[in-house]
Every structure is written in C-alpha cells, then in structure tokens.
Design a protein around this motif. Structure first.
Motif, PDB file in Angstrom:
ATOM      1  N   ARG A   1       0.819  -1.211   0.000  1.00  0.00           N
ATOM      2  CA  ARG A   1       0.000   0.000   0.000  1.00  0.00           C
ATOM      3  C   ARG A   1       0.857   1.268   0.000  1.00  0.00           C
ATOM      4  N   HIS A   2       0.167   2.359  -0.239  1.00  0.00           N
ATOM      5  CA  HIS A   2       0.852   3.629  -0.445  1.00  0.00           C
ATOM      6  C   HIS A   2       1.319   4.252   0.850  1.00  0.00           C
ATOM      7  N   GLN A   3       2.363   5.061   0.716  1.00  0.00           N
ATOM      8  CA  GLN A   3       2.760   5.930   1.797  1.00  0.00           C
ATOM      9  C   GLN A   3       3.003   7.310   1.215  1.00  0.00           C
TER      10      GLN A   3
ATOM     11  N   ALA B   1      -4.403  10.253 -12.774  1.00  0.00           N
ATOM     12  CA  ALA B   1      -3.803   9.091 -13.426  1.00  0.00           C
ATOM     13  C   ALA B   1      -4.461   7.792 -12.988  1.00  0.00           C
ATOM     14  N   CYS B   2      -5.074   7.797 -11.844  1.00  0.00           N
ATOM     15  CA  CYS B   2      -5.582   6.555 -11.251  1.00  0.00           C
ATOM     16  C   CYS B   2      -6.670   5.934 -12.124  1.00  0.00           C
ATOM     17  N   PRO B   3      -6.461   4.710 -12.599  1.00  0.00           N
ATOM     18  CA  PRO B   3      -7.476   4.095 -13.456  1.00  0.00           C
ATOM     19  C   PRO B   3      -8.702   3.651 -12.669  1.00  0.00           C
ATOM     20  N   ALA B   4      -8.563   3.554 -11.339  1.00  0.00           N
ATOM     21  CA  ALA B   4      -9.675   3.061 -10.526  1.00  0.00           C
ATOM     22  C   ALA B   4     -10.426   4.198  -9.853  1.00  0.00           C
ATOM     23  N   ASP B   5     -10.008   5.437 -10.088  1.00  0.00           N
ATOM     24  CA  ASP B   5     -10.633   6.601  -9.452  1.00  0.00           C
ATOM     25  C   ASP B   5     -10.666   6.418  -7.935  1.00  0.00           C
ATOM     26  N   ALA B   6      -9.514   5.986  -7.396  1.00  0.00           N
ATOM     27  CA  ALA B   6      -9.458   5.662  -5.976  1.00  0.00           C
ATOM     28  C   ALA B   6      -8.989   6.839  -5.134  1.00  0.00           C
ATOM     29  N   ILE B   7      -8.399   7.845  -5.762  1.00  0.00           N
ATOM     30  CA  ILE B   7      -7.760   8.918  -4.986  1.00  0.00           C
ATOM     31  C   ILE B   7      -8.604  10.176  -5.026  1.00  0.00           C
ATOM     32  N   TYR B   8      -8.686  10.847  -3.881  1.00  0.00           N
ATOM     33  CA  TYR B   8      -9.407  12.103  -3.799  1.00  0.00           C
ATOM     34  C   TYR B   8      -8.524  13.124  -3.102  1.00  0.00           C
TER      35      TYR B   8
ATOM     36  N   ARG C   1     -11.033   0.335  -3.923  1.00  0.00           N
ATOM     37  CA  ARG C   1     -11.010   0.567  -5.364  1.00  0.00           C
ATOM     38  C   ARG C   1      -9.626   0.337  -5.939  1.00  0.00           C
ATOM     39  N   CYS C   2      -8.607   0.649  -5.152  1.00  0.00           N
ATOM     40  CA  CYS C   2      -7.235   0.619  -5.654  1.00  0.00           C
ATOM     41  C   CYS C   2      -6.897  -0.761  -6.205  1.00  0.00           C
ATOM     42  N   ILE C   3      -6.257  -0.780  -7.369  1.00  0.00           N
ATOM     43  CA  ILE C   3      -5.813  -2.054  -7.937  1.00  0.00           C
ATOM     44  C   ILE C   3      -4.293  -2.199  -7.848  1.00  0.00           C
ATOM     45  N   PHE C   4      -3.662  -1.315  -7.074  1.00  0.00           N
ATOM     46  CA  PHE C   4      -2.222  -1.378  -6.817  1.00  0.00           C
ATOM     47  C   PHE C   4      -1.396  -1.429  -8.091  1.00  0.00           C
ATOM     48  N   CYS C   5      -1.792  -0.586  -9.037  1.00  0.00           N
ATOM     49  CA  CYS C   5      -1.098  -0.559 -10.321  1.00  0.00           C
ATOM     50  C   CYS C   5       0.125   0.339 -10.273  1.00  0.00           C
ATOM     51  N   GLY C   6       0.146   1.296  -9.329  1.00  0.00           N
ATOM     52  CA  GLY C   6       1.295   2.174  -9.223  1.00  0.00           C
ATOM     53  C   GLY C   6       1.295   3.353 -10.175  1.00  0.00           C
ATOM     54  N   TYR C   7       0.203   3.584 -10.870  1.00  0.00           N
ATOM     55  CA  TYR C   7       0.174   4.731 -11.790  1.00  0.00           C
ATOM     56  C   TYR C   7       0.286   6.062 -11.042  1.00  0.00           C
ATOM     57  N   CYS C   8      -0.271   6.064  -9.813  1.00  0.00           N
ATOM     58  CA  CYS C   8      -0.212   7.298  -9.023  1.00  0.00           C
ATOM     59  C   CYS C   8       1.242   7.672  -8.763  1.00  0.00           C
ATOM     60  N   GLU C   9       2.017   6.671  -8.462  1.00  0.00           N
ATOM     61  CA  GLU C   9       3.430   6.859  -8.186  1.00  0.00           C
ATOM     62  C   GLU C   9       4.134   7.439  -9.414  1.00  0.00           C
TER      63      GLU C   9
END
Ligand code: SF4
Ligand code: SF4
Ligand code: SF4
Ligand code: SF4
Ligand code: FES
Lengths: 175, 737
Positions: free
Chosen positions: A45-47, A67-74, A102-110
């Motif tokens: 998970r993210h930090q 960037a998030c494909p799952a629209d998990a971040i606000y 929602r997160c699929i742990f794809c790492g696109y946010c990173e």
C-alpha cells in the motif's frame, strides 16, 4: 461392474491423502494477525513521503488522482503560508484519501507524482471489516517525520520554500 | 454588406469581409493559427510573435498597376523575406497564406522555447494546468526537450496580490498584455499596466484600492497562462475534475449566461460550486461577466441554507415534515391572505403562484414593488426581438436616463460603452449625479434628485428625431411609483412619436433590480391585487429583508436561506436555489433563457413550483406538473406574449462568432461554449401593432422616492454577505445623492 470395483479400491487411496494432510502443518496463515516475510521489492500500500526536514512532499496537485485508473484517490488542496506550512511551494493537500477497496495497486499514481510523494511501499495490503475503514485518510497514509524532526505544519522563514517542485535527489541504486 | 475579399490559406479559398485579420480568416475555415497576445475581442498588438505565418501577395506590375501573371495565367505571388504576424495583418485580395511550412513550424517552436526559458513549469500546482494555452501550444508546436538548465531558471515572485480578488504569479506571466488591454479597452478601468522592461517586466496595478474594477475576474479567463488567479478559485480544483452545467446569473437584469463548475467536496459531502465561468452568448454577455456574478455563488452552500420545513413552537422554530408544513400552510391560506413574490424566482414558480392566488382570491404583489409600475411600458416599447447591441454604432443615439448602467447592469455597460466608444453611437446621459457613463457622453443633462420625470416632460417630444436608432436605458433611482411610470411613459412617447417604436435596435431598456423582474411581472400581471395594510396570513416567496410587507397574524416565509425575515416567520418553507433546479428567467430585454440543475438538492428543500403546487392541491386545484418544462408549456398556452416560446426553442444553440470554449483555448480563453441554449426574446408590443402615445401625468415627487437609493453593485444583501471573498467590498451605506 468393473467400474464399481475400481471405484471401491480408489476410496482408501483418497482417504489416505486426507489423513496424511490432517497431521501436516497447514500452509494458510491467519492474515492480518499472522504475516509472512515480504520481498523488499514488494509493492503494497501507499505511503505519503516527507522531505528530511519533515515537510510533506505532496503538493496537492491531484495528478495521482487524474492518473488513477480506478478513481481511488481524492485530493483537496489548500494554500500554504509561512506561518503554517505543510509542503514546499504554495499548495498542499488538505484532504488526501485513497479508497483501498477501489485501488488495484497498479502504481500509476506513483508514476504521475511530480514530487515522488506517493510511493507504494512493502507494507502489506490493508484489511478491515467496513468500507469506511478502508478509505485511508492523509494521516493514515503520511509517513512519520524523521526522528528528531518536527512534523507539519511548520513555521518557515519567508523565501525559503518558494518552489513546489524541487530537483529530485539522485536515485538510490542499492534498492 | 461589407466588401468581401478572396484569399487562399493553406490551399483553401476563403472569402471574408474586408478588414478581417488573417488569423480570424483562418479560424473561419477551421485552420488554427496559434496565438497568445491576440484575442478576438481585443485590438491586436502583435506582441508575442506566436502567430507568425508566411504571407504572399500577388505581384503588381509597377507600370500598369496590374497583377503579373505567369504563363499559365496564374497570378505570381511574392512572399516576404520573413514571416508575418497573422494577428495584425488584414486580408487583401489574392493573398496567399501558408501556415504549414517548415519555416513557420520552426518559428513557433522558437517562440515557445523563448517563452519556456523564463517559465517556471509548475503546471502541477498551477490553476490553469489542464486548460492552459501555453501547455496546449507547447504540446502541439513546442520543442520536446529544453536546452536550458532547469536550475538556472529565472525566478520571480509567485504570490503578488493585485487587489484582494486577483493574485499574480510573476513567473508565469508571458507579458501578452491581454489583461492590460481588457481593463483599458473593454472595462475602461485602466488599472493594470506593464512596469519595467526586459526580464523585469511585470504587471502592476496602480489604482487605490488596487485592481479596482467590477470586471477583473474576466482577466483570469483570457490570461493564456496561470499568471492571474482569483481568490475564489485558487487551488480549489483541477479543471479536469470539474463538471459544467449551463446556468444564468440571478443578480441583475442582464441575464448573463454562466457555466457552473461543480465538484465533489468532503466538507459538505456532496457537490459544490467551485467556480462560476462565463458561457458565451454573443446576444447577451458575449464572453464577459461581472465580479458579482462570478463570486456571489457561495450562498448556494451557505451554512444556514434551509434543509427542512420549520414551524414556530413555543416561540422557537423547529423542524417539521412537509406533510405537516403544507397542511398548516393550506389551512392558514384559507383565511384572507396576501402573497408577496420576489423577482428572483423562476417564471414557472411565478406562474403557478399567480394561478393559485387567483383561485383562492388572495392579494398578490411583486417585490421590489417599483418596477411593476412601469414594466408594462418597458415591455410595450422594448427593443426589438432581433435587437443586437453589436449593430449599434454611428448614427444611433443611446440615451441613459436616471440610471447607473455600470452599477445596475454591469455587462450592459460594457456593451453600450463599446457601441459609443468603438462604433460611434451618440451617448446622451441624464442623471442627477455622475456615473461612469458620463465619461462617454456627447451631451449631459442634469436635474434635481427625483425630478427625472419632470425633466423628461420638459423636453420636446421630437428632440431625438434624425437618429437611425434610439435606445433608451432608464432606471428608477430616487423615484416613486408614479414618477417612475411617468418617466417610462414619456420616454416611450419619444420613441412612439419619433417613429422608433417597433424598430429592431430601438426601444426601452429598463434597469431592473434582478434577473427575473420582467418575467415575474409578466406572470403575475393579471392576478395582481394590492394587499391591505393588515391581513390574516402573509406568504412571502423569496422576498428581500428590506421590502415592506403588510402586518399579519401568521407569516409563511419561503426562501433558500434562514434570512432575517425567515427567523421571524411562523412557518418556513425551504426552497431550492437556482443551482439545484431547472427553470427560466426573462431578462430586462425580454430574453427568456433556461438554467439547469448543477447541484443535488439540499435536505428536503424543494423547488418553489413544487411547494406552490402541493399547497394548491390541498385546495383541490388539479395540478400534476412533474417538471418546469410542463409548466412552461402551460405558460406558452396561457400567457399570450410567451405563445411562441418553448423549452425547445430557447434551448437552441447555433455556431457563434468568434468560436470560443472549444479545444483551442488559446484563441478565446477559458470561457465556456454555449450548450444550454441562447434563449429567445418575445416580441415587444410595438412590433406587433402601432402604439398610440401614452397620456402622461407627471406627479410631484414624493418622499417615497428618496427611499429608492442608488442600487450599487455591491450593495448589502443576504446573498452577497455569504460570499467571503466579496464581503470586504460590500457597500453598507447607500450612496446619498
Ligand atoms: S495504485 Fe493504481 S489504482 Fe491504486 S491508487 Fe494508485 S493509480 Fe489508483
Ligand atoms: S501525491 Fe503527488 S501526484 Fe498526488 S497530489 Fe500529492 S504531489 Fe500530486
Ligand atoms: S498576467 Fe496573463 S494576461 Fe496579463 S500579461 Fe501576463 S500572461 Fe498576459
Ligand atoms: S452583469 Fe448582471 S447578470 Fe451579468 S454577471 Fe453581473 S450581475 Fe450577473
Ligand atoms: S503576435 Fe500575433 S498573437 Fe501575439
């Protein structure tokens, strides 16, 4: 008839396997109470990261959310002042939430982050019993400040933190 | 019809009016020439060099003055040794423009490289990021890598307040001068200027208070970078996160078309207006709005918005259910009642209230009450249904009587000023005090406070003869009802006797207080019955705090906020604001326009028409309207002037010039394209049949007139008070004459 005899002889063979495994040590573990060792390159998970001086790296730009494909971040941003500074530059994330369901742990946010603020770390996947508890807020995501360094907000001298995006430190090749 | 010129752009033949600039000619056939400093609403300056193209003209034989032709009979085209700016070059016959050559490509790349050399590249925290012309043009035409060292970048102040509403980021400014030119050419508040030279060049404001203008917000829309940000939207959201809904401004009679940008928000847990942007309507507001329209939206999510019906119990207001509230309201309205209706509610609401009042025999009045004294005259001799402010110019007379156009209808001020200053219309101003319009007046008339009607009566009725068109803008400042009516009638008579009534660009233009003054008047007209001094039940629908009302035993207040008035009520019915529902407004120039639902409803608040209908049902009125569109269809059937109108007709859009709000953000700025409808004017009575002059009785002015103090834009009110950014600008004391 022949099939029937064949069937009868196979039953003890199957039961033998059952009894054998009954006395073996189980391979399942009681996650999250029990944990297995993880590879240092595991991306869990993210930090949200900080600079050495304790300021948050995140500048609230919401590019991770875009960037998030799952629209998990606000993200909701607000403005820094020298009296109350969270991050370098003018903007910081007042609200930062990741919906771990929602997160699929794809790492696109990173990938999208201009300040390397959001990083998938070798921390195990979040668990919980309610949906609400799996929306991770900024305080849950933010790493603690380095030892002996104050957290945020900080009072900072004028002119020192004008830029939001600082040159990246050299990449640590050892990891 | 203007003379047409033929030219060729990238092999496409173009025919445009003489005087058109190459950049616009290209745009008209869909060829985008990138620009930064050019803006189709401003005069070209040729400062940024982004629009360089290769322009050739036919070779002329010096001896014969004839076009030289080659052996195939084609004209020989001579291209200049260097590229030319498309934004400053007017088209000429036979011109050949090339925008896709290697030389042009290289020029664009070089201009961008220079601009980026000083640019901070902090797009991640820049409010323009995502809708930024510099970003877009860099992606399309810029160099892919920088040859400059990032660490050697030029740095400058990033948080320079230009007044309390606009902030300047000096690093991001590309010195295009659009903001400076808007303030001096369009708003005529020349409070911005360039200071210093070279890399030290910056935008400064030198007015006191700084950036003193009602129109400053528009500079942030047309700034091609994120150098100018509003205090209201700064860091509030990224543009791609915003949802856009077409809407209308409710604050004055202009009826500016707005786009409401909304986004989810944690504090309220729902959608919230993040910013208000202009929506292009060349007939109404072009691409501008005033700062009031831009910043007052905060009341839509104010803390004290009403969520549930409230009933007074033991001296306190407590929440109750709709069932109970409607039953009590209906019971009370059985007794002798008076209904007062504010002029910000939609036509649909007002129509139902009028039907209801007629059915139960209640008294019915409009608030503010003054416009109802002359709205019929303004409508009868109003400007034509096809009137276009852009056609007003040389030969036309614009007469402003007793009105302060900039304060009362800011965007009309912009438009009328352009007709006078840029196109040569003659402006005559009559007022008891000075207004901004006086700056452009060819003739000025003065009279004592409250004597406007007397002054008008003292003029010869034919004094405007000889003009091509006569547009008369008038207000009711310091007038009582009968003086205001006498004034309107006298002005109308000038138009009727001068033969101007019924001409498209001639007519009266009233400076009404709010967005739907005319519409509420039209709906209420035949149901209006004056209220007595006292009544048993009083029902106030969206009525301002300072409006006089009869005394009553039981007061029902229907509003969106817990206003001072609502706090004293016996029953409070929560209504939805314009942002949470659909409906139509009729602007001061009789344009009926639609607004749409941008936000989800709050609590159990309901649209006004629903509340009226539910009460009416308890009186056995057989209404079963499900949506405003159905009510509007009933309006079209029952209100003769609205017969030709329908939601379908007023929702129509057509291509507008200049094209705005599409992908080419650099051309027009971040203003929104019109997707919600351009609206339609219903015909003035004078267009249908010849009118005979009014029989005018000019009364002696009374003290009542003095109470109608100047209606300043930032006058105190329940809505503006809830906007933190504008609070400091509120004028508490009314101007005394
Ligand atoms: S890892 Fe992927 S899915 Fe999860 S928050 Fe980041 S971008 Fe979204
Ligand atoms: S984590 Fe990175 S990308 Fe996301 S808002 Fe913060 S700075 Fe921007
Ligand atoms: S602030 Fe914006 S509009 Fe004004 S000169 Fe700079 S870039 Fe142009
Ligand atoms: S000019 Fe009038 S209608 Fe337009 S934005 Fe301003 S207050 Fe609203
Ligand atoms: S020089 Fe033509 S757009 Fe700036």
């Amino acid at each position: 008839m022949q099939n029937f005899w064949e069937y009868l002889t196979k039953i003890p063979v199957g039961l033998a396997t059952v009894f054998k495994t009954l006395f073996e040590k189980p391979v399942t573990i009681q996650y999250p109470e029990e944990k297995k060792p993880m590879s240092p390159r595991f991306r869990g998970r993210h930090q949200l990261k900080r600079y050495e001086d304790g300021l948050e790296r995140c500048i609230g730009c919401a590019l991770c959310a875009a960037a998030c494909p799952a629209d998990a971040i606000y993200v909701e941003a607000a403005e820094n002042t020298n009296e109350e500074r969270y991050s370098p530059g003018e903007r910081y994330a007042k609200v930062y939430e990741i919906n771990m369901l929602r997160c699929i742990f794809c790492g696109y946010c990173e990938d999208a982050c201009p300040t390397n603020a959001i990083v998938l770390e070798p921390i195990e996947f979040p668990t919980g019993y309610t949906r609400e508890s799996l929306i991770y807020t900024k305080s849950m995501l933010l790493e603690p400040p380095p030892p002996g360094v104050p957290g945020t907000p900080q009072q900072t001298p004028p002119g020192k933190y004008d830029r939001a995006i600082l040159p990246f430190p050299p990449i640590d090749e050892s990891v | 019809m203007a003379e047409l010129v033929n030219l060729t752009i990238d092999g496409i033949s173009v025919r445009v009016p003489k005087g058109t600039l190459v950049v616009d000619a290209a745009k008209s056939v869909g060829i985008d020439i990138p620009v930064f400093c050019y803006h189709p609403k401003l005069k070209p300056v040729g400062m940024c060099r982004m629009c360089l193209v290769d322009i050739g003209t036919p070779k002329i034989d010096p001896a014969t003055r004839q076009v030289v032709r080659d052996e195939k009979g084609q004209p020989v085209i001579v291209f200049g040794p260097k590229l030319t700016t498309a934004c400053t070059t007017p088209v000429s016959e036979g011109m050949v423009v090339r925008t896709a050559t290697e030389q042009v490509r290289a020029a664009r790349e070089d201009v961008l490289e220079f601009l980026l050399a000083s640019h901070p590249l902090d797009c991640p925290i820049c409010d323009k990021g995502g809708e930024c012309p510099l970003q877009n043009l860099t992606m399309a035409h810029g160099p892919t890598v920088s040859r400059f060292d990032y660490d050697l970048k030029f740095h400058n102040d990033k948080h320079v307040p230009l007044g309390d509403l606009i902030f300047l980021d000096r690093e991001r400014c590309i010195q295009c001068g659009r903001c400076v030119r808007f303030q001096s050419e369009i708003a005529d508040d020349p409070v911005l200027q360039f200071h210093d030279r070279g890399r030290g060049m910056e935008i400064v404001t030198f007015s006191d208070p700084p950036f003193d203008s009602y129109f400053g917000g528009n500079t942030t829309d047309i700034c091609p970078v994120g150098a100018l940000t509003t205090a209201d939207f700064r860091f509030k959201a990224r543009p791609w996160e915003l949802k856009t809904t077409p809407s209308l401004c409710t604050h004055c009679a202009v009826g500016c078309n707005l786009a409401l940008n909304t986004r989810l928000e944690t504090k309220t847990g729902g959608y919230e207006i993040k910013r208000v942007m202009p929506r292009q309507n060349e007939q109404v507001n072009e691409i501008w709005i005033c700062d009031k329209g831009r910043y007052v939206h905060h009341f839509t999510r104010a803390e004290d918005r009403l969520h549930y019906p409230l009933i007074r119990q033991d001296g306190k207001l407590v929440e109750t259910t709709w069932e109970q509230a409607l039953r009590i309201a209906a019971d009370r309205l059985e007794r002798p009642s008076a209904i007062l209706v504010g002029d910000r509610i939609a036509n649909e609401d007002a129509f139902l209230i009028a039907q209801f009042a007629k059915a139960i025999g209640a008294a019915l009045e409009q608030r503010p009450a003054l416009p109802a004294h002359y709205a019929d005259v303004a409508r009868a001799v109003g400007i034509g249904s096809d009137a276009d402010f852009k056609q007003l110019g040389a030969g036309d007379v614009i007469l402003v009587v007793n009105g302060d156009v900039e304060e009362e209808a800011p965007v009309w001020f912009l438009r009328l000023r352009q007709a006078v200053v840029d196109r040569g219309a003659k402006l005559i101003v009559a007022h008891h005090r000075s207004t901004k319009m006086h700056r452009y007046a060819a003739a000025i008339h003065r009279y004592e406070v409250g004597q406007a009607a007397k002054w008008a009566a003292s003029q010869r009725a034919d004094w405007l003869q000889g003009a091509r068109n006569v547009l008369i803008v008038f207000g009711d400042e310091h007038l009582d009802g009968s003086s205001a009516r006498a004034l309107a009638q006298t002005l109308a008579n000038w138009l009727i006797l001068g033969g101007f009534a019924g001409k498209p660009n001639s007519g009266l233009l009233p400076l009404y207080p709010h967005a739907n003054t005319q519409g509420v008047f039209d709906m209420l007209e035949h149901a209006t019955r004056p209220a007595n001094e006292t009544t048993d039940t009083l029902w106030l629908v969206g009525v301002g705090a300072d409006e006089p009302a009869p005394r009553a035993n039981f007061i029902i207040v229907q509003d969106i906020l817990l206003t001072e008035r609502a706090k004293r009520a016996d029953l409070v019915l929560p209504a939805l604001s314009f942002a949470e529902r659909e409906g139509t407004f009729t602007s001061g120039d009789r344009r009926v326009q639609r607004f749409y639902r941008a936000l989800p409803p709050l609590g159990e608040a309901k649209p006004d028409w629903w509340i009226v209908q539910e009460i009416a049902r308890r009186f056995e009125l057989p209404w079963r309207y499900e949506a405003p569109a159905q009510i509007f269809a009933a309006i079209a059937q029952q209100v003769p002037r609205y017969a030709e109108l329908s939601y379908e007709r007023i929702s129509r859009v057509e291509p507008q010039w200049p094209p705005m709000g599409r992908e080419d953000l650099y051309y027009g700025g971040t203003v929104y394209d019109n997707t919600g409808g351009l609206g339609a004017r219903y015909a003035a009575d004078a267009e249908r049949s010849a009118l005979s002059p009014y029989d005018v009785h000019v009364p002696e002015p009374t003290l009542a007139g003095l109470e109608r103090t100047p209606r300043l834009l930032y006058r105190d009110g329940e809505l503006i008070r809830r906007s933190a950014v504008l609070r400091a600008h509120i004028v508490a004391e009314p101007l005394t004459a």
